[in-house]
Design an enzyme around this catalytic site. Structure first.
Site, PDB file in Angstrom:
ATOM      1  N   TYR A 224       0.881  -1.378   0.127  1.00  0.00           N
ATOM      2  CA  TYR A 224      -0.113  -0.163   0.061  1.00  0.00           C
ATOM      3  C   TYR A 224       0.936   1.011  -0.128  1.00  0.00           C
ATOM      4  CZ  TYR A 224      -3.338   3.486   1.797  1.00  0.00           C
ATOM      5  OH  TYR A 224      -4.301   4.811   1.880  1.00  0.00           O
TER       6      TYR A 224
ATOM      7  N   ASP B  76       9.712   3.111  -0.441  1.00  0.00           N
ATOM      8  CA  ASP B  76       8.345   3.557   0.403  1.00  0.00           C
ATOM      9  C   ASP B  76       8.793   3.323   1.771  1.00  0.00           C
ATOM     10  OD1 ASP B  76       6.384   4.873   1.471  1.00  0.00           O
ATOM     11  OD2 ASP B  76       4.934   3.820   0.177  1.00  0.00           O
TER      12      ASP B  76
ATOM     13  N   LYS C 214       4.743   9.013   8.862  1.00  0.00           N
ATOM     14  CA  LYS C 214       4.214   8.630  10.098  1.00  0.00           C
ATOM     15  C   LYS C 214       5.273   9.027  11.328  1.00  0.00           C
ATOM     16  CE  LYS C 214       1.636   4.868   8.047  1.00  0.00           C
ATOM     17  NZ  LYS C 214       0.176   5.229   8.252  1.00  0.00           N
TER      18      LYS C 214
HETATM   19  C1  LIG Z   1       3.883   2.233   2.855  1.00  0.00           C
HETATM   20  C2  LIG Z   1       2.972   3.346   3.105  1.00  0.00           C
HETATM   21  N1  LIG Z   1       3.152   4.240   2.072  1.00  0.00           N
HETATM   22  C3  LIG Z   1       2.168   5.263   2.030  1.00  0.00           C
HETATM   23  C4  LIG Z   1       0.740   5.269   2.922  1.00  0.00           C
HETATM   24  C5  LIG Z   1      -0.055   6.400   3.146  1.00  0.00           C
HETATM   25  O1  LIG Z   1       0.352   7.140   4.120  1.00  0.00           O
HETATM   26  P1  LIG Z   1      -0.780   8.260   4.643  1.00  0.00           P
HETATM   27  O2  LIG Z   1      -1.838   7.331   5.108  1.00  0.00           O
HETATM   28  O3  LIG Z   1      -0.061   9.104   5.558  1.00  0.00           O
HETATM   29  O4  LIG Z   1      -1.360   9.024   3.331  1.00  0.00           O
HETATM   30  C6  LIG Z   1       0.895   4.293   4.165  1.00  0.00           C
HETATM   31  C7  LIG Z   1       0.020   4.238   5.001  1.00  0.00           C
HETATM   32  O5  LIG Z   1      -0.092   3.483   5.894  1.00  0.00           O
HETATM   33  C8  LIG Z   1       1.855   3.238   4.242  1.00  0.00           C
HETATM   34  O6  LIG Z   1       1.886   2.113   4.877  1.00  0.00           O
END
Ligand SMILES: Cc1ncc(COP(=O)(O)O)c(C=O)c1O
Length: 446
Positions: free
Chosen positions: A152, A254, A282
């Site tokens: 994700y 990511d 985060k």
């Molecule tokens: C690996 C990863 N990338 C991107 C995101 C998206 O982050 P946000 O919820 O701050 O938009 C998440 C969210 O859990 C994530 O786990």
């Protein structure tokens, strides 16, 4: 299906939450501000958090291992961060004009991610991965991106593909079919999103060969953390690094979940890999909304005003979030604190594994440092296909048992993980291990 008696226990503990939810659901989809917070029969509502604990509106206390999906690496309302935010708030929360803390903050990110030369800021993981994708495309002049099946990367259209697709639609394991997972995303979008299985270098190379000269970037979670916890096989990340270099494809890690979390410099540091770009969110914001994307100088110079690739946002680099992030990364999260959360996480992971063994249930803990997840599977999964057969009923039964007994192990959905923070104590961990043991013994009895 969760057992009737388990749901009954939950509802008897949370009548005020039910009332609040009944009002909220009339005016907010599902009664929640982000769809993943909704679950059957209804979510409980929090009104206070401090350290390792949260309290709901009915006065129930929970040891919180969700920690806002990992944002609260310092625990809730850490005094150093509260002070930093208060001090900044007195001076204003947002100017939309430069202020001096932004460069101080970016210097700290660059110290932790030495393979990067430049970072730009954003407000959420979604924004960070969206901008990184755009920059990679602009820099390479190519449209296609590769993502891993089961990961994700946020809510934007190009990555909302093959997150947890139904197996009936996924095609062969070695060449997964892209599956768009929301209505409202144009079918044409998926044409530019290619899907590869995790932990399979050969499949990745086949994809590169098939689309030679068309791929801008591979975006991947170096450790799969949106499928529970799935670790890279030894050498996998190094091989992907070599392969992306060979085919001249940008490698984007990511690190929204792993960054400044599983090590000060995230998975890049832990696995000693130098990606071309990273995305962060985060844990980097001290509990406030803050994200960043970084890369090598020539790539990041694609951005306006140096280049012609757009980035912007009214809230970007707002001084309140930057103050919290700066306090978190430079004052609170010292190397000693990373060791603390890793050691404590290790105790939790081992303790829960021992309980599984003692109870004789079919389950296993997969973990990395402060993070862990219980799969109700015989063997630890290595990719999305081996994870998605996880026993959902047992997962929910475990989750409700923990919640009913004052432990919030992870968010109310499959495939998350617990996050050990610096506020968690030996006692919190002991309670979680014990409560897990009760849950497994209950399951063993049937
Ligand atoms: C690996 C990863 N990338 C991107 C995101 C998206 O982050 P946000 O919820 O701050 O938009 C998440 C969210 O859990 C994530 O786990």
């Amino acid at each position: 299906m969760v057992k009737e008696e388990t749901v009954k226990e939950y509802t008897s503990r949370t009548p005020k939450s039910k009332k609040l939810w009944e009002v909220a659901r009339e005016i907010i989809p599902g009664g929640v501000g982000s769809s993943v917070r909704c679950f059957e029969p209804y979510p409980f509502f929090i009104n206070k958090a401090k350290g390792s604990k949260v309290w709901d509106v009915d006065g129930n206390e929970y040891v919180d291992f969700l920690m806002g999906y990992g944002i609260n690496i310092t625990g809730h309302a850490h005094p150093t961060i509260v002070d930093a935010v208060k001090e900044q708030m007195e001076k204003g929360s947002a100017y939309a004009i430069p202020h001096e803390k932004t460069a101080l903050y970016v210097k700290e990110l660059l110290r932790r991610f030495p393979a990067m030369d430049i970072f730009q800021l954003a407000n959420s993981g979604t924004e960070a991965t969206m901008h990184a994708t755009r920059v990679a495309r602009a820099y390479t002049g190519k449209d296609k991106i590769v993502k891993i099946e089961g990961t994700y990367h946020g809510q934007h259209d190009y990555v909302y593909v093959s997150i947890h697709p139904p197996l009936a639609k996924t095609g062969p394991k070695w060449a997964p079919t892209p599956v768009i997972e929301s209505e409202g995303i144009p079918a044409d979008t998926a044409k530019n999103t290619l899907i590869a299985p995790y932990n399979d270098v050969e499949a990745m190379e086949n994809l590169f060969k098939k689309h030679e000269g068309e791929i801008a970037a591979v975006m991947m979670e170096p450790v799969m953390l949106n499928c529970g916890v799935i670790l890279p096989k030894p050498g996998y990340l190094k091989d992907i690094r070599k392969l992306t270099e060979k085919y001249n494809i940008i490698l984007i890690f990511d690190e929204v979940k792993t960054g400044c979390r599983i090590a000060p410099g995230g998975a890049s540091e832990l696995y000693k890999i130098k990606p071309d770009m990273v995305t962060l969110a985060k844990a980097i914001g001290g509990g406030l909304p803050l994200a960043a994307f970084g890369g090598k100088r020539d790539i990041m110079e694609s951005l306006v005003p140096l280049g012609r690739t757009s980035h912007g946002g009214t809230y970007c680099a707002n001084p309140l979030s930057i103050s919290a992030g700066l306090a978190c990364l430079t004052k609170v999260m010292t190397d000693k604190m990373y060791k603390y959360i890793t050691d404590l996480g290790g105790k939790l992971n081992k303790g829960v594994s021992d309980m599984i063994e003692d109870a004789g249930v079919t389950a296993c803990v997969n973990s990395i440092g402060p993070l862990g997840y219980v799969f109700f599977l015989e063997a630890k999964p290595v990719d999305f296909r081996t994870a998605t057969v996880n026993d959902l009923d047992k997962t929910w039964e475990y989750w409700f048992h923990m919640v009913n007994n004052g432990v919030l192990p992870w968010g109310p959905l499959q495939f998350e993980q617990w996050y050990t923070s610096i506020a968690h104590t030996k006692e919190d961990v002991a309670k979680t291990i014990e409560t897990s043991g009760d849950a497994f013994r209950k399951q063993a009895k049937g």
